[in-house]
Motif scaffolding. Structure first.
Motif, PDB file in Angstrom:
ATOM      1  N   GLY A 102       0.800  -1.223   0.000  1.00  0.00           N
ATOM      2  CA  GLY A 102       0.000   0.000   0.000  1.00  0.00           C
ATOM      3  C   GLY A 102       0.831   1.269   0.000  1.00  0.00           C
ATOM      4  N   LEU A 103       2.075   1.188  -0.505  1.00  0.00           N
ATOM      5  CA  LEU A 103       2.929   2.381  -0.583  1.00  0.00           C
ATOM      6  C   LEU A 103       2.662   3.084  -1.913  1.00  0.00           C
ATOM      7  N   GLN A 144      -3.032  -6.613  -2.525  1.00  0.00           N
ATOM      8  CA  GLN A 144      -2.800  -5.665  -1.428  1.00  0.00           C
ATOM      9  C   GLN A 144      -2.835  -6.406  -0.106  1.00  0.00           C
ATOM     10  N   LEU A 145      -1.841  -6.166   0.719  1.00  0.00           N
ATOM     11  CA  LEU A 145      -1.740  -6.851   2.011  1.00  0.00           C
ATOM     12  C   LEU A 145      -2.856  -6.386   2.943  1.00  0.00           C
ATOM     13  N   ILE A 146      -2.917  -5.099   3.188  1.00  0.00           N
ATOM     14  CA  ILE A 146      -3.948  -4.538   4.067  1.00  0.00           C
ATOM     15  C   ILE A 146      -4.639  -3.382   3.340  1.00  0.00           C
ATOM     16  N   PRO A 147      -5.926  -3.504   3.043  1.00  0.00           N
ATOM     17  CA  PRO A 147      -6.637  -2.399   2.385  1.00  0.00           C
ATOM     18  C   PRO A 147      -6.912  -1.278   3.396  1.00  0.00           C
ATOM     19  N   ILE A 165     -13.092  -7.437   6.560  1.00  0.00           N
ATOM     20  CA  ILE A 165     -13.089  -7.647   5.112  1.00  0.00           C
ATOM     21  C   ILE A 165     -11.689  -7.991   4.575  1.00  0.00           C
ATOM     22  N   VAL A 166     -10.682  -8.070   5.458  1.00  0.00           N
ATOM     23  CA  VAL A 166      -9.324  -8.349   4.981  1.00  0.00           C
ATOM     24  C   VAL A 166      -9.261  -9.693   4.249  1.00  0.00           C
ATOM     25  N   VAL A 171      -9.085 -12.997  -0.937  1.00  0.00           N
ATOM     26  CA  VAL A 171      -9.637 -14.001  -1.849  1.00  0.00           C
ATOM     27  C   VAL A 171     -10.009 -13.350  -3.186  1.00  0.00           C
ATOM     28  N   ALA A 172     -10.707 -12.204  -3.115  1.00  0.00           N
ATOM     29  CA  ALA A 172     -11.166 -11.557  -4.353  1.00  0.00           C
ATOM     30  C   ALA A 172      -9.982 -11.084  -5.190  1.00  0.00           C
ATOM     31  N   THR A 173      -8.973 -10.527  -4.533  1.00  0.00           N
ATOM     32  CA  THR A 173      -7.857  -9.945  -5.262  1.00  0.00           C
ATOM     33  C   THR A 173      -6.990 -11.031  -5.898  1.00  0.00           C
ATOM     34  N   VAL A 174      -6.783 -12.138  -5.180  1.00  0.00           N
ATOM     35  CA  VAL A 174      -5.972 -13.221  -5.742  1.00  0.00           C
ATOM     36  C   VAL A 174      -6.714 -13.875  -6.906  1.00  0.00           C
TER      37      VAL A 174
END
Lengths: 199, 178
Positions: A102-103, A144-147, A165-166, A171-174
């Motif tokens: 998230g940088l 993203q690790l942590i939204p 929701i993490v 799951v959704a992002t992968v």
């Protein structure tokens, strides 16, 4: 583009509001929403500070660098045509890792550098290569690790469990990254075949 | 699906612990660096404030007038077919175009329906798992001077679309539809 959308939403909103006889509600919404925007921004401050602070430590301690090293072999697999020592791979890995943590501020210049390095390998300078498309899709699937922003907004709006929701985001992002990579590889193959047939 | 709930509960504390322990092990002055870096968070939020005001006003007008209901109603057949909650549709349309507009949208949706509602969880997951695809594509390809993008946009849109469907699916499985 956003200029038109913004203009359109407000004008359509006013017109529909007049037709519906809801102009008082619309007027109220103008005032309320602007106040609410600031309220939410202030609610955002806490978690955003926490997260950028922690990321500062992760960068300083070499954790980001370590993950970059670990990610390199996977990336080599996804970009087989890039020569082993080429700087493009390094820039791609660093961009994806910066996005992963998230940088955002660090990610964009690295992404631009990656694109420019890929452009050096490009035989036809006005046409996107398969590697460029793969990189773009990986970037926009946004692993993203942590939204952090989403968590901040949930917290600001009084969620009982802002971080719940993490797991679902992971799951959704992968799955979208996997679908994206399959799409790139498939479309790439189709396009190559099309070129053979002079399409 | 309990596992995903457990992952969600432990992810943040675990990551914080790992970052702090590695920091201390590498002899980083953890607190000093934390304070120094946290300033960046303030700048980020201050920077998005004006766009958030502008966009939330536009969304507020659009919703209060009933225009949003019309849009949702018009798209109803498609969303019903795909099982996407109708309130999440504006976000699916806005997400590839603008990050700050999406941020304003999810704030608005969660303000109305609550962050812990099914819709709230779905839009949170969608927001976290997608990017501003059009913007990124324009920026990156523009910088490199690429004019023929071939299949890049199609592939990126397929990925975005799959992440919308995946968000709905995983939230239904983990939290249940209510």
């Amino acid at each position: 583009m956003l200029n038109y959308i913004w203009f359109g939403m407000i004008v359509v909103g006013f017109v529909v509001g007049i037709m519906n006889g809801r102009i008082d509600e619309v007027t109220k919404a103008v005032i309320e929403s602007s106040g609410k925007a600031i309220e939410i921004s202030i609610g955002l401050l806490g978690v955003m500070c926490l997260w950028t602070g922690l990321m500062g430590i992760a960068e300083k301690s070499g954790l980001v660098e370590l993950i970059t090293k670990l990610a390199r072999p996977i990336l080599r697999f996804l970009f087989p045509k890039i020569p082993a020592k080429h700087p493009a791979i390094g820039a791609i890995v660093m961009n994806l890792v910066a996005n992963f943590f998230g940088l955002g501020n660090a990610a964009t210049p690295l992404g631009l550098k990656a694109m420019n390095e890929l452009q050096k390998l490009n035989p036809r300078k006005d046409t996107a290569t398969d590697e460029m498309s793969t990189f773009l899709v990986m970037n926009t699937s946004a692993i993203q690790l942590i939204p952090a922003t989403v968590i901040s907004i949930r917290a600001a709006l009084g969620s009982a469990n802002p971080t719940e929701i993490v797991g679902t985001v992971w799951v959704a992002t992968v799955s979208s990254a996997i679908v994206g990579i399959i799409a790139v590889k498939t479309l790439g193959a189709i396009f190559r075949r099309g070129k053979q047939w002079k399409l | 699906m309990e596992t995903i709930k457990i992952i969600s509960s432990y992810a943040l504390p675990a990551i914080i612990l790992i970052i702090l322990c590695i920091g201390l092990y590498k002899e980083v002055k953890v607190y000093d660096i934390f304070v120094e870096s946290a300033k960046e968070g303030i700048t980020t939020v201050i920077k998005i404030m004006p766009s958030l005001v502008g966009l939330m006003v536009a969304i507020g007008v659009f919703r209060a007038s009933g225009a949003l209901d019309l849009l949702i109603f018009a798209l109803r057949p498609v969303t019903d077919f795909l099982g996407i909650p109708k309130e999440a549709v504006p976000l699916a349309m806005m997400r590839p175009i603008s990050g700050s507009a999406s941020l304003a949208l999810i704030s608005d949706i969660m303000k109305v329906h609550g962050p812990d509602s099914f819709v709230g969880r779905v839009v949170s997951t969608m927001m976290g798992s997608t990017e501003t695809t059009f913007y990124t594509l324009a920026l990156y390809f523009g910088a490199a001077g690429i004019k023929k993008i071939r299949y890049a946009l199609a592939a990126a849109m397929i990925a975005d679309f799959s992440s919308i469907l995946a968000s709905v699916w995983i939230c239904t499985l983990v939290f249940g539809r209510s």
